[in-house]
Design a protein around this motif. Structure first.
Motif, PDB file in Angstrom:
ATOM      1  N   HIS A 184      -6.814   0.000   4.548  1.00 29.33           N
ATOM      2  CA  HIS A 184      -6.280  -0.335   3.156  1.00 29.33           C
ATOM      3  C   HIS A 184      -5.308  -1.480   3.731  1.00 29.33           C
ATOM      4  CE1 HIS A 184      -4.694  -0.016  -0.872  1.00 29.33           C
ATOM      5  NE2 HIS A 184      -3.573  -0.196  -0.136  1.00 29.33           N
ATOM      6  N   ASP A 188      -5.242  -5.735   2.601  1.00 30.69           N
ATOM      7  CA  ASP A 188      -4.231  -6.357   1.975  1.00 30.69           C
ATOM      8  C   ASP A 188      -3.909  -7.589   2.617  1.00 30.69           C
ATOM      9  OD1 ASP A 188      -1.909  -5.923  -0.178  1.00 30.69           O
ATOM     10  OD2 ASP A 188      -0.629  -6.227   1.428  1.00 30.69           O
ATOM     11  N   THR A 193      -6.762  -7.644  -1.395  1.00 30.40           N
ATOM     12  CA  THR A 193      -6.263  -6.634  -2.286  1.00 30.40           C
ATOM     13  C   THR A 193      -6.780  -6.387  -3.654  1.00 30.40           C
ATOM     14  OG1 THR A 193      -3.934  -7.025  -1.514  1.00 30.40           O
ATOM     15  CG2 THR A 193      -4.221  -5.942  -3.346  1.00 30.40           C
ATOM     16  N   GLN A 198     -11.868  -2.465  -1.068  1.00 28.74           N
ATOM     17  CA  GLN A 198     -10.508  -1.771  -0.819  1.00 28.74           C
ATOM     18  C   GLN A 198     -10.461  -0.394  -2.011  1.00 28.74           C
ATOM     19  OE1 GLN A 198      -6.548  -3.565  -2.067  1.00 28.74           O
ATOM     20  NE2 GLN A 198      -6.007  -2.986  -0.048  1.00 28.74           N
ATOM     21  N   ASN A 201     -12.728   2.260  -0.202  1.00 28.59           N
ATOM     22  CA  ASN A 201     -11.609   2.516   0.972  1.00 28.59           C
ATOM     23  C   ASN A 201     -10.882   3.615   0.356  1.00 28.59           C
ATOM     24  OD1 ASN A 201     -10.912   2.363   4.031  1.00 28.59           O
ATOM     25  ND2 ASN A 201      -9.031   1.855   2.736  1.00 28.59           N
ATOM     26  N   GLY A 202     -10.118   3.125  -0.489  1.00 30.41           N
ATOM     27  CA  GLY A 202      -9.076   4.000  -1.235  1.00 30.41           C
ATOM     28  C   GLY A 202      -9.673   5.175  -1.782  1.00 30.41           C
ATOM     29  N   LEU A 358      -6.248   2.406  -6.384  1.00 31.53           N
ATOM     30  CA  LEU A 358      -5.559   1.279  -5.663  1.00 31.53           C
ATOM     31  C   LEU A 358      -4.086   1.634  -5.500  1.00 31.53           C
ATOM     32  CD1 LEU A 358      -7.730  -2.044  -6.254  1.00 31.53           C
ATOM     33  CD2 LEU A 358      -7.756  -0.607  -4.182  1.00 31.53           C
ATOM     34  N   ALA A 361      -3.542   4.590  -3.368  1.00 36.14           N
ATOM     35  CA  ALA A 361      -3.555   4.279  -2.032  1.00 36.14           C
ATOM     36  C   ALA A 361      -2.494   3.610  -1.603  1.00 36.14           C
ATOM     37  CB  ALA A 361      -4.874   3.557  -1.686  1.00 36.14           C
ATOM     38  N   SER A 362      -1.961   2.643  -2.150  1.00 34.53           N
ATOM     39  CA  SER A 362      -0.585   1.753  -2.026  1.00 34.53           C
ATOM     40  C   SER A 362       0.403   2.714  -1.996  1.00 34.53           C
ATOM     41  CB  SER A 362      -0.597   0.574  -3.077  1.00 34.53           C
ATOM     42  OG  SER A 362      -1.570  -0.240  -2.811  1.00 34.53           O
TER      43      SER A 362
END
Length: 402
Positions: A184, A188, A193, A198, A201-202, A358, A361-362
């Motif tokens: 992740h 980015d 992003t 992503q 993956n998230g 997302l 995940a962030s």
């Protein structure tokens, strides 16, 4: 199962053994070469391989990063390699080590297998590297990352006691989510992003985090608490024949007979069973009460952090799915006109779900980063943790206008 890596040279073993015994880590002498090798390997990845290979693989991104972000990139490369490699080895040990599967609760506390000690060595070698890096760049990463490296190094060193040697591969699997978190971060940094990659993956990150850290981690923590309680009962309940000044010896109560090898079909099996009690003379006095309660306290704190991080992710997701404000909902559309939200309802829901994932995940990157990045987190979170909420929001706006 025996350690698949050959033993260290005798000169190294003789040099390490006095220090290992002084610190109560007798098994370290047999695995010192593994610790040294993996430590040097991660140093080379950080200072040689990553700076050489990254510009070739990402020529449009890595050379344009500032010095601070390049350092974080190299640290994340090491973390990605380490977490992927050690988790693969841990899963292999859990499924393949037949002797480990037969250990009793007390043997899980005091017993030893070479394969589990190998996992401890891979972890200790990495956390020595982690400690050095966090010390050199203390002002950048903060005091939190330094103490994390110290505590992790201390806990995984217990396996050389041996103490909870059996659980080395078990608790390494907490890190199954780390490869996805590192990916992740990299996505980015290479301007992906909000991409589909992503997003997938998230999704994997959140599922693996929930399954491994919350379900698996909590279940295994309860088991280890029960095992340590059984060990404490043996330590606190010496034989009635012992006098006040007689040393406690719980060896006979801990280890079941295995040395005859009657159930083995080859020499390796006989040796693997015999090694379970290899260091029994160092554990004959039982387990110190302070060590048990220190371990339990640390484990509870770490599990609590996992639940806290997951709750923050859920909170982030829920914010995305909350309905419009009251004033917006009460505002009626003009007569004869169609509500644009209704026209694009399906696409909006899909975009919302993707963006929520997302964001979650962030958020995990922010929360874990805030633990380790100290005072710099408020000013340099994007550079240090790979979380760039502004970039994510900008992509979302562009997508909504398209």
């Amino acid at each position: 199962m025996l350690d698949p890596i050959p033993p260290p040279p005798e000169w190294l073993r003789e040099a390490v053994e006095p220090w290992a015994l002084r610190f109560g880590l007798p098994a370290l002498a047999d695995h010192s070469h593994e610790v040294i090798t993996i430590f040097i390997a991660y140093l080379l990845i950080h200072y040689v391989l990553s700076p050489w290979l990254s510009p070739k693989l990402f020529p449009r991104h890595y050379p344009n990063l500032n010095k601070r972000t390049k350092l974080n990139w190299d640290v994340h490369v090491v973390s990605l390699v380490q977490s992927t490699f050690i988790n693969a080895i841990a899963l292999w040990v859990i499924f393949v080590d037949e002797e480990r599967k037969t250990l009793t609760p007390l043997e899980r506390v005091f017993g030893y297998t070479g394969s589990c000690a190998l996992i401890s060595s891979l972890a200790v070698g990495y956390f020595i590297y982690d400690l050095i890096v966090s010390t050199i760049y203390l002002r950048m990463f903060g005091i939190g990352m330094f103490f994390h490296a110290v505590c992790a190094l201390w806990v995984f060193s217990f396996g050389y006691g041996p103490f909870l040697n059996y659980y080395a591969p078990v608790f390494i699997l907490y890190e199954l989510s780390s490869p996805f978190l590192n990916i992740h971060w990299f996505l980015d940094k290479v301007n992906m992003t909000g991409s589909s990659l992503q997003w997938y993956n998230g999704m994997a990150l959140l599922i693996v985090f929930f399954c491994c850290r919350l379900i698996w981690g909590t279940w295994q923590s309860v088991i280890v608490y029960m095992d340590m309680f059984e060990a404490l009962k043996q330590t606190w309940s010496p034989s009635p024949s012992l006098t006040l000044f007689s040393p406690v010896d719980i060896t006979a109560q801990v280890f079941q007979p295995r040395s005859d090898g009657s159930l083995c079909i080859n020499e390796a099996c006989v040796k693997a069973n015999a090694q379970i009690s290899k260091y029994s003379k160092y554990t004959a006095g039982g387990v110190p009460t302070w060590l048990v309660f220190t371990y339990i306290t640390s484990n509870i704190i770490l599990n609590g952090l996992n639940y806290y991080w997951f709750s923050k992710m859920i909170e982030t997701v829920m914010k995305r799915f909350r309905g419009p404000s009251t004033s917006d909902s009460q505002r009626a559309p003009a007569k004869g006109s169609r509500n644009p939200k209704e026209e694009n309802k399906e696409n909006a829901v899909e975009d919302l779900a993707q963006q929520a994932l997302l964001d979650a995940a962030s958020k995990l990157g922010q929360e874990e980063g805030s633990l380790f990045l100290g005072d710099d987190v408020s000013n340099n979170l994007s550079a240090a943790s790979g979380v760039d909420p502004g970039h994510v929001e900008e992509l979302r706006k562009r997508k909504a206008q398209a």
